[in-house]
Enzyme design. Structure first.
Site, short mmCIF file in Angstrom:
data_model
loop_
_atom_site.label_atom_id
_atom_site.label_comp_id
_atom_site.label_asym_id
_atom_site.label_seq_id
_atom_site.Cartn_x
_atom_site.Cartn_y
_atom_site.Cartn_z
N TRP A 1 21.68 -4.70 46.30
CA TRP A 1 22.42 -5.64 45.45
C TRP A 1 21.88 -7.06 45.56
CZ3 TRP A 1 24.33 -1.97 42.92
CH2 TRP A 1 25.01 -0.92 43.51
N ASP B 1 31.98 -18.78 52.04
CA ASP B 1 33.11 -19.69 51.80
C ASP B 1 32.73 -20.74 50.76
OD1 ASP B 1 34.73 -18.44 53.62
OD2 ASP B 1 34.41 -19.90 55.23
N GLU C 1 30.05 -10.88 45.98
CA GLU C 1 30.39 -11.94 46.94
C GLU C 1 31.73 -11.68 47.62
OE1 GLU C 1 29.25 -15.96 46.25
OE2 GLU C 1 27.72 -15.36 44.82
N ARG D 1 40.77 -14.17 10.78
CA ARG D 1 41.09 -12.80 10.35
C ARG D 1 42.44 -12.77 9.63
NH1 ARG D 1 39.32 -7.51 9.64
NH2 ARG D 1 40.81 -6.00 10.45
N THR E 1 20.78 -10.08 44.08
CA THR E 1 20.82 -10.76 42.78
C THR E 1 19.69 -11.78 42.71
OG1 THR E 1 23.20 -10.51 42.88
CG2 THR E 1 22.36 -12.00 41.20
N1 CAA Z 1 33.12 -18.96 58.77
C1 CAA Z 1 32.45 -18.94 59.96
N2 CAA Z 1 32.54 -17.90 60.82
C2 CAA Z 1 33.34 -16.87 60.47
C3 CAA Z 1 34.05 -16.85 59.26
C4 CAA Z 1 33.93 -17.96 58.39
N3 CAA Z 1 34.58 -18.00 57.23
N4 CAA Z 1 34.75 -15.70 59.18
C5 CAA Z 1 34.49 -15.01 60.30
N5 CAA Z 1 33.63 -15.72 61.08
C6 CAA Z 1 33.13 -15.37 62.39
C7 CAA Z 1 34.30 -15.12 63.34
O1 CAA Z 1 34.74 -16.31 63.95
C8 CAA Z 1 33.71 -14.16 64.34
O2 CAA Z 1 32.94 -14.89 65.27
P1 CAA Z 1 32.85 -14.41 66.81
O3 CAA Z 1 32.19 -13.06 66.80
O4 CAA Z 1 32.01 -15.45 67.46
O5 CAA Z 1 34.25 -14.36 67.32
C9 CAA Z 1 32.74 -13.33 63.50
O6 CAA Z 1 32.45 -14.12 62.33
C10 CAA Z 1 33.32 -11.99 63.08
O7 CAA Z 1 34.51 -12.25 62.37
P2 CAA Z 1 35.52 -11.08 61.93
O8 CAA Z 1 35.91 -10.30 63.15
O9 CAA Z 1 36.60 -11.70 61.12
O10 CAA Z 1 34.57 -10.17 61.04
P3 CAA Z 1 34.85 -8.78 60.31
O11 CAA Z 1 33.81 -7.83 60.73
O12 CAA Z 1 36.28 -8.39 60.48
O13 CAA Z 1 34.52 -9.14 58.78
C11 CAA Z 1 34.94 -9.91 56.55
C12 CAA Z 1 35.13 -10.13 58.07
C13 CAA Z 1 35.72 -11.06 55.92
C14 CAA Z 1 35.49 -8.58 56.08
C15 CAA Z 1 33.43 -10.03 56.20
O14 CAA Z 1 32.71 -8.89 56.66
C16 CAA Z 1 33.19 -10.18 54.71
O15 CAA Z 1 33.30 -11.28 54.18
N6 CAA Z 1 32.81 -9.07 54.00
C17 CAA Z 1 32.37 -9.15 52.61
C18 CAA Z 1 30.90 -9.45 52.54
C19 CAA Z 1 30.47 -10.00 51.22
O16 CAA Z 1 31.10 -10.89 50.67
N7 CAA Z 1 29.35 -9.51 50.72
C20 CAA Z 1 28.80 -9.96 49.49
C21 CAA Z 1 27.35 -10.28 49.67
S1 CAA Z 1 26.56 -11.20 48.40
C22 CAA Z 1 26.55 -10.24 47.02
O17 CAA Z 1 27.55 -9.79 46.61
C23 CAA Z 1 25.28 -9.96 46.29
C24 CAA Z 1 24.71 -11.12 45.60
O18 CAA Z 1 23.51 -11.31 45.66
C25 CAA Z 1 25.54 -12.00 44.75
#
Ligand code: CAA
Length: 410
Positions: free
Chosen positions: A155, A240, A364, A268, A157
């Protein structure tokens, strides 16, 4: 409520609208049919000084905020959702460098992105790791003065249009998401190949590809921030900042579909009068317009929070993404309905808006993930509420526990 925007943001909006009307709208249908990359639009955006505006001035950009980025994406998407993401994905790909790159890395890559000379993509997702981004399997091992990458990304993009790729790899698999590192890979690096192009429902002018890495040696200096294990936090902080851009794409798509619905229903004629003159049509249009405005204001608010470094920005980024993209799906579907049979065929542009809108609920971070982010933030906030609400409980029911403590029967 355009007047609520600052003069600078309105300037970006005006320029983007100009590009959208002159360079995007006339070719949107053609791009959708052929799947060709919108290079003429990229040239127009470069001429208008809109490429890479989010890059700090020190690296050739304009230090524009996420709000500025959002208004540009919104205007482009109002004419074509594919073009909107072709532009916005450069922010997604370069935020990791802006956030986590060393001074040398910023100097090396950002000026090219700021001018639009180079496009960049974001390589996080894999076949088996989408929502659970922390489970990615692409490996990078240190070998002398290089990182050797092995694995596959999905994926991606801007896949074959980009020349730089921010690739998230596991450098320490024993450490889970804390062992993930971000490495910038340049197109043409031996062992790096662009794979299959996906045949998508919408945003068809944007190439979405698989990426393959086979013993791909990348200079050690390409490890973002020069430190291992910071990749996952970097990816999350990037998302974010980037999610309001997807929300803005959704607002633009919804507005574009509403524009068409208003024009069509006012022209229309049925039962001897315009379809718009029926109160039922006006009520439907009123709901669409109200929802779009609510989404727009939430997007702008979330973007402002990010620009100001608000500590709760992550929650608002997720909120605006979920709300605006759900609105876009409802509004574009309703617009198709208003066009009747004409809405269902490619002679009119509304079906494209609906197809383009669907992906905004998915990429995303699927909207279910956004709700998870919001839910986790609310869980943290709930602890603070316990003592705040206690005052009210004492006022209404002196001496009563607000909720039966765990393990006790009420
Ligand atoms: N900012 C900074 N750090 C963050 C954070 C944030 N917003 N959110 C979590 N973290 C950190 C945590 O503090 C934690 O740090 P430590 O290990 O040091 O404690 C670490 O990240 C792990 O956090 P979680 O335990 O909350 O992580 P998780 O495994 O439960 O996952 C989730 C959280 C929100 C589900 C994340 O996996 C997520 O966002 N998933 C979706 C991914 C996504 O958006 N993918 C799209 C990719 S892009 C795309 O679509 C293609 C394109 O080209 C457009």
């Amino acid at each position: 409520m355009r007047e609520l925007l600052s003069g600078r943001t309105r300037e970006y909006q005006e320029k983007a609208r100009q590009v959208a009307e002159t360079a995007v709208r006339p070719i949107a249908a053609e791009l959708d049919r052929t799947g060709e990359y919108p290079w003429p639009v990229i040239r127009a955006l470069r001429e208008a000084g809109l490429m890479g505006i989010w890059i700090p001035e020190a690296y050739g950009g304009k230090s524009a905020g996420v709000l500025d980025l959002c208004v540009v994406v919104e205007e482009l998407s109002r004419a074509c959702g594919g073009v909107g993401v072709a532009y916005a994905v450069n922010a997604l790909g370069s935020f990791p460098i802006v956030i986590g790159g060393t001074e040398e890395q910023k100097q090396r890559w950002l000026p090219f992105i700021a001018t639009g000379e180079k496009l960049i993509a974001f390589g996080l997702s894999e076949k088996a790791s989408g929502s659970d981004a922390g489970s990615l399997r692409t490996r990078a091992e240190r070998d002398g003065d290089a990182w050797v990458i092995d694995g596959d990304k999905k994926w991606n993009t801007n896949g074959n249009a980009a020349s730089l790729y921010t690739v998230y790899c596991s450098t320490r698999p024993d450490r889970g998401s804390r062992g993930i590192s971000a490495i910038v890979v340049e197109k043409g690096t031996p062992g790096f190949e662009i794979g299959k192009r996906e045949d998508l429902m919408g945003i068809r002018c944007v190439p979405v590809h698989e990426l393959h890495f086979r013993s791909c040696r990348v200079p050690a200096g390409n490890l973002l921030g020069g430190e291992e294990g910071r990749g996952f936090g970097n990816a999350m902080a990037t998302l974010d900042r980037a999610r309001p851009g997807v929300a803005a794409q959704a607002v633009g798509l919804a507005q574009g579909a509403l524009d068409w619905a208003m024009r069509y229903t006012s022209e229309r004629q049925q039962f001897g009068q315009s379809v718009m003159s029926f109160q039922s049509t006006q009520f439907r249009l009123a709901d669409m317009a109200t929802e779009i405005e609510a989404a727009r204001q939430l997007v702008y608010g979330a973007a402002r929070y990010i620009d100001e470094g608000h500590p709760g920005a992550s929650k608002y980024a997720a909120m605006c993404k979920v709300f605006a993209t759900d609105v876009a799906m409802r509004v574009t579907t309703e617009a198709v309905q208003m066009f009747g049979g004409y809405g269902y065929c490619r002679d009119y542009p509304v079906e494209k808006y609906m197809r383009d809108a669907k992906i905004t609920q998915i990429y995303e971070g699927a909207n279910q993930i956004q709700r998870l982010v919001i839910g986790r933030a609310l869980t943290k906030e709930a602890a603070a509420l316990a003592s705040t609400l206690q005052v009210q409980v004492e006022h209404f029911a002196p001496g009563e526990e607000p909720v039966a403590p765990a393990g006790k029967k009420p």
